[in-house]
Design a protein around this motif. Sequence first.
Motif, short mmCIF file in Angstrom:
data_model
loop_
_atom_site.label_atom_id
_atom_site.label_comp_id
_atom_site.label_asym_id
_atom_site.label_seq_id
_atom_site.Cartn_x
_atom_site.Cartn_y
_atom_site.Cartn_z
N ASP A 118 0.83 -1.20 0.00
CA ASP A 118 0.00 0.00 0.00
C ASP A 118 0.86 1.25 0.00
O ASP A 118 1.77 1.37 0.83
N ALA A 152 -4.51 -8.28 8.35
CA ALA A 152 -3.62 -8.31 7.19
C ALA A 152 -2.91 -6.97 7.04
O ALA A 152 -3.52 -5.91 7.20
N THR A 166 -10.41 -7.31 -0.82
CA THR A 166 -9.84 -6.14 -0.11
C THR A 166 -8.34 -6.29 0.10
O THR A 166 -7.67 -5.32 0.47
N LYS A 217 -1.38 1.51 8.33
CA LYS A 217 -1.91 2.12 7.10
C LYS A 217 -2.45 3.49 7.50
O LYS A 217 -3.33 3.58 8.37
#
Length: 233
Positions: free
Chosen positions: A104, A160, A186, A210
């Motif tokens: 990400d 995760a 996702t 995140k």
Amino acid sequence: MTWAVVPAAGQGRRFGGETPKQYLTLAGRPLIEHSLLAVLSHDDVDGVMVAVAADDPWWPGWRELGGKPVLTCVGGGERADSVLAGLQALPASVSEDQWVLVHDAARPCLHADDLARLLAIGQAHPVGALLAAPVRDTLKRADATGHSQSTEPRDGLWRALTPQLFRRGGLTRALLAALHAGIKATDEAMALERLGLRPCLVEGREDNLKVTTPADLALAEFILSRAGKAPVT
Ligand SMILES: Nc1ccn([C@@H]2O[C@H](COP(=O)(O)OP(=O)(O)OP(=O)(O)O)[C@@H](O)[C@H]2O)c(=O)n1
Ligand SMILES: C[C@](O)(CO)[C@H](O)COP(=O)(O)O
């Protein structure tokens, strides 16, 4: 050897503001730069494909970072669409069997030790692997009014994280299968799991957060300062 795909086409709705969170300044650099440098830092990683929004006015235009190539493609409406676009846009030299890391753009605090362990364990695994953290809090299920109606069992539950490491061809096919089945994957592991495959969970650091809301940005700043990544002066 491996390449990275970094989904970076999100709008940051939960964060708010005009500028998508991946382009906000963090420790003196755009947040995304920390995420890209982190995933490129391992010798096994050859380059990165970044999936950005169409006509993204904030993308700084890097063609290389850390001495490695930085390529871009146009992402999609969902994170999985952006990952798929990135996989399909990778150079032809990246074979179907080659491992690909998906990370990400919104995770700037990836630690080098976690990346090294993920690569070592994942590349020796028949399916692949992902960084994850065991759930350590009691989990509540809320009712429609925002009150606690039940406590969910947390045995065996993990959060995760990213990066997640899978072979280019298998991951592409799994994401396409989920897409065609109308399933919103996702994360990458979900697309493999629904095919009956079992990716390896590699315990990662809790500080590989995140950045989703403004509070996360302040925490990320603290984490990076502790890692000696002070603002670039
Ligand atoms: N269509 C999308 C949606 C998300 N992402 C990326 O996927 C990562 C994780 O997604 P998330 O944290 O949900 O980012 P946003 O979608 O931007 O956040 P929000 O859901 O609050 O809008 C981010 O790096 C984001 O840029 C993407 O590439 N393409
Ligand atoms: C991929 C991920 O970061 C794993 O936890 C997460 O699924 C991304 O979710 P988001 O809602 O797209 O941020």
